[in-house]
Design a protein around this motif. Structure first.
Motif, PDB file in Angstrom:
ATOM      1  N   ARG A 376       0.833  -1.212   0.000  1.00  0.00           N
ATOM      2  CA  ARG A 376       0.000   0.000   0.000  1.00  0.00           C
ATOM      3  C   ARG A 376       0.863   1.256   0.000  1.00  0.00           C
ATOM      4  O   ARG A 376       0.605   2.217  -0.744  1.00  0.00           O
ATOM      5  CB  ARG A 376      -0.905  -0.030   1.225  1.00  0.00           C
ATOM      6  N   VAL A 377       1.908   1.261   0.815  1.00  0.00           N
ATOM      7  CA  VAL A 377       2.806   2.412   0.893  1.00  0.00           C
ATOM      8  C   VAL A 377       3.525   2.616  -0.441  1.00  0.00           C
ATOM      9  O   VAL A 377       3.613   3.739  -0.962  1.00  0.00           O
ATOM     10  CB  VAL A 377       3.815   2.230   2.038  1.00  0.00           C
ATOM     11  N   VAL A 378       4.062   1.532  -1.015  1.00  0.00           N
ATOM     12  CA  VAL A 378       4.788   1.625  -2.283  1.00  0.00           C
ATOM     13  C   VAL A 378       3.860   2.075  -3.408  1.00  0.00           C
ATOM     14  O   VAL A 378       4.224   2.910  -4.250  1.00  0.00           O
ATOM     15  CB  VAL A 378       5.438   0.267  -2.624  1.00  0.00           C
ATOM     16  N   ALA A 379       2.625   1.537  -3.428  1.00  0.00           N
ATOM     17  CA  ALA A 379       1.668   1.928  -4.475  1.00  0.00           C
ATOM     18  C   ALA A 379       1.313   3.410  -4.369  1.00  0.00           C
ATOM     19  O   ALA A 379       1.246   4.125  -5.388  1.00  0.00           O
ATOM     20  CB  ALA A 379       0.406   1.068  -4.362  1.00  0.00           C
ATOM     21  N   TYR A 380       1.108   3.891  -3.153  1.00  0.00           N
ATOM     22  CA  TYR A 380       0.759   5.300  -2.954  1.00  0.00           C
ATOM     23  C   TYR A 380       1.903   6.203  -3.433  1.00  0.00           C
ATOM     24  O   TYR A 380       1.676   7.194  -4.136  1.00  0.00           O
ATOM     25  CB  TYR A 380       0.467   5.549  -1.469  1.00  0.00           C
ATOM     26  N   GLY A 385       3.608  10.171  -6.695  1.00  0.00           N
ATOM     27  CA  GLY A 385       4.939  10.711  -6.928  1.00  0.00           C
ATOM     28  C   GLY A 385       5.603  11.278  -5.704  1.00  0.00           C
ATOM     29  O   GLY A 385       6.414  12.217  -5.809  1.00  0.00           O
ATOM     30  N   ARG A 386       5.297  10.749  -4.537  1.00  0.00           N
ATOM     31  CA  ARG A 386       5.924  11.227  -3.297  1.00  0.00           C
ATOM     32  C   ARG A 386       6.969  10.240  -2.823  1.00  0.00           C
ATOM     33  O   ARG A 386       6.810   9.024  -2.988  1.00  0.00           O
ATOM     34  CB  ARG A 386       4.866  11.405  -2.200  1.00  0.00           C
ATOM     35  N   PRO A 387       8.065  10.701  -2.217  1.00  0.00           N
ATOM     36  CA  PRO A 387       9.058   9.776  -1.663  1.00  0.00           C
ATOM     37  C   PRO A 387       8.487   9.081  -0.416  1.00  0.00           C
ATOM     38  O   PRO A 387       7.639   9.629   0.288  1.00  0.00           O
ATOM     39  CB  PRO A 387      10.230  10.687  -1.294  1.00  0.00           C
ATOM     40  N   ILE A 388       8.983   7.883  -0.189  1.00  0.00           N
ATOM     41  CA  ILE A 388       8.524   7.114   0.971  1.00  0.00           C
ATOM     42  C   ILE A 388       9.274   7.586   2.207  1.00  0.00           C
ATOM     43  O   ILE A 388      10.509   7.529   2.265  1.00  0.00           O
ATOM     44  CB  ILE A 388       8.744   5.611   0.744  1.00  0.00           C
ATOM     45  N   THR A 389       8.550   8.070   3.187  1.00  0.00           N
ATOM     46  CA  THR A 389       9.135   8.531   4.453  1.00  0.00           C
ATOM     47  C   THR A 389       8.301   7.967   5.600  1.00  0.00           C
ATOM     48  O   THR A 389       7.154   7.554   5.399  1.00  0.00           O
ATOM     49  CB  THR A 389       9.120  10.068   4.542  1.00  0.00           C
ATOM     50  N   GLU A 395       0.742   8.480   7.518  1.00  0.00           N
ATOM     51  CA  GLU A 395      -0.429   9.117   6.914  1.00  0.00           C
ATOM     52  C   GLU A 395      -1.244   8.111   6.092  1.00  0.00           C
ATOM     53  O   GLU A 395      -2.467   8.039   6.201  1.00  0.00           O
ATOM     54  CB  GLU A 395       0.029  10.275   6.029  1.00  0.00           C
ATOM     55  N   VAL A 396      -0.551   7.301   5.295  1.00  0.00           N
ATOM     56  CA  VAL A 396      -1.219   6.350   4.406  1.00  0.00           C
ATOM     57  C   VAL A 396      -1.867   5.205   5.197  1.00  0.00           C
ATOM     58  O   VAL A 396      -2.944   4.717   4.853  1.00  0.00           O
ATOM     59  CB  VAL A 396      -0.210   5.786   3.372  1.00  0.00           C
TER      60      VAL A 396
END
Length: 506
Positions: A376-380, A385-389, A395-396
């Motif tokens: 889910r995090v990677v798909a979002y 187009g946001r970096p994963i933090t 938030e997700v």
């Protein structure tokens, strides 16, 4: 159509009527008429249920000077008929023609005959066959072709295998190392080792993964072995269907002719008496013939409510290997493996180590949710187009993290408390009242009440079948001790933090 030349060449009898026919009838038609009368008499004597179970699939192969030749699809049916009804069949045929003094029953070698409904073969030999006595069509197909393990592409009987679920893709940790080692041994062995192998654990901990991995490994190492994998729900469905079509004999043969039978989530047949009866006999038949049986459930054999005692006893004959809830290290290892898999499949994905550690700490319920959270995090991140933090991850996954805050199991609490106080888990669940055991037990009950949504009676049952009043006493006792003893308060607080954070005790 079935070739009727055998019936013509072997048609017997002593009189000219038998050999040359009567009123223009061919010898094969006369023989078919006799066979139809023999079947009708046999059905009237035995009753519809017995007849359909044992004689539905029998076919007339031909006749010689003094014998009639019948064929059946399996050796199992052939042996039963010869043992119980050979003499009666001979008597019925002798009534038709005294020249027939012997009836031979053989196993058909025609693979197509196994798939053809028994009614069809009779209708082709004798189109005038009475519909009232014609058997119903077969409900099941024959075994898989030679070299293809049964249960993979098997006429819809077995469940499909997930190609992702292999031993190579299974991450091993302390909580599942016994189950993994046992599964490996069974899959790689050339003989039967643990029988049955019983895998049990909570939802999403890897039972089905190991079941599929065993099947894939056997398929690779021993392609000649017949493996049938399915859920207990599908086992029940197939059994009910066999009853409906009055074809239980085909059902028995389907399940008792395999080399390895694998049934997932056996707790599903709880309370279903008829299905349990058939499962019991199938299980015994396979064990008696040294065939491997592998079962999975969400709890140990002794804790399977609604399952007959004789079945629970037999499920504990072999090796029962439990899969505990995952610890922090195992969850982190699973996430690292999944992240690497995603990079190989989708290209470079920047997943900071801190995000994986955060997920391993917070998603503690089961592996399925853990993997789903990462996807889910990677798909979002990919879609917006946001970096994963860590902040974006929180938030997700806000809803998932909130639902996981209290998803701590009683079994995990028991194990952590036993490890912390250095007592055996079995002693803590036993009737022992020594203070060295009783105090940890009370702490575990207290934490179970505080950290889970289980009722007092449910908690009591998890602690060796104790009454709910015992749990109430334990909760009050620990509350009192926390006020009076700083050591107890420190122990409880530390254990609570470890359980909520997913850390192992030092």
């Amino acid at each position: 159509m079935r070739d009727t030349r055998d019936l013509t060449s072997f048609s017997g009898g002593t009189g000219s009527e038998s050999r040359n026919g009567k009123d223009g009838q061919s010898p094969s038609s006369i023989l078919a008429d006799r066979w139809r009368r023999v079947r009708s008499r046999l059905q009237a004597e035995l009753g519809e249920a017995t007849f359909n179970s044992w004689f539905k699939q029998i076919e007339l192969a031909g006749a010689g000077d003094d014998r009639v030749m019948l064929s059946v699809p399996t050796r199992f049916i052939r042996n039963w008929i010869v043992s119980h009804y050979a003499d009666r069949l001979a008597e019925l045929w002798a009534d038709e023609d005294a020249a027939y003094v012997r009836v031979d029953v053989s196993v058909s070698t025609d693979a197509g005959a196994l798939r053809k409904p028994a009614a069809a073969s009779l209708e082709e030999v004798a189109p005038a066959c009475d519909a009232a006595t014609a058997p119903e069509p077969r409900a099941f197909q024959s075994a898989a072709p030679s070299g293809l393990p049964q249960g993979f592409e098997d006429a819809g009987v077995g469940a499909p295998l997930d190609p992702r679920f292999t031993f190579d893709a299974f991450v091993v940790g302390k909580s599942n190392e016994l189950a993994h080692a046992a599964a490996r041994r069974v899959a790689e062995a050339t003989d039967v080792t643990f029988n049955p192998l019983f895998l049990y654990g909570g939802v999403g901990l890897g039972k089905t993964h190991l079941m599929h991995a065993i099947a894939w490994e056997i398929r690779t190492r021993h392609p000649e072995r017949k493996v049938l994998y399915l859920s207990a729900e599908k086992f029940m469905y197939q059994f009910v269907r066999a009853l409906r079509f009055k074809d239980t004999m085909a059902f028995k043969q389907q399940f008792r002719s395999v080399d390895v039978l694998m049934i997932d989530d056996v707790q599903f047949i709880s309370g279903k008496e008829s299905t349990q009866e058939e499962f019991f006999h199938t299980f015994n038949a396979l064990i008696d013939h040294n065939r491997q049986v592998i079962i999975s459930a969400d709890r140990s054999p002794s804790d399977l409510d609604g399952i007959e005692e004789r079945i629970r006893s037999r499920l504990g004959w072999g090796l029962a290997a439990d899969i505990h809830p995952t610890d922090y290290e195992l969850r982190l290892g699973i996430l690292q493996a999944k992240a690497e898999e995603m990079m190989q499949r989708n290209g470079p994905v920047a997943i900071p180590a801190g995000v994986l550690e955060f997920l391993a700490h917070r998603i503690v319920s089961n592996v399925r949710e853990l993997e789903g959270a990462l996807k889910r995090v990677v798909a979002y991140a990919s879609l917006v187009g946001r970096p994963i933090t860590p902040e974006m991850t929180q938030e997700v996954l806000r809803d998932l993290l909130r639902s996981n805050d209290r998803k701590i199991t009683i079994e995990e609490i028991q194990r952590r408390v036993a490890e912390y106080y250095n007592v055996r888990l079995a002693d803590m669940l036993s009737a022992r009242r020594a203070r060295a055991v009783a105090r940890p037990r009370q702490v575990a009950m207290y934490l179970s009440k505080q950290l889970t949504t289980r009722s007092l009676p449910e908690i009591g049952r998890k602690f060796g079948g104790r009454d709910h009043t015992t749990v109430i006493h334990a909760v009050r006792k620990i509350d009192e001790l926390r006020q009076a003893d700083s050591g107890i308060e420190e122990d409880v607080d530390l254990l609570r933090r470890m359980l909520e954070g997913g850390h192992a005790p030092n």
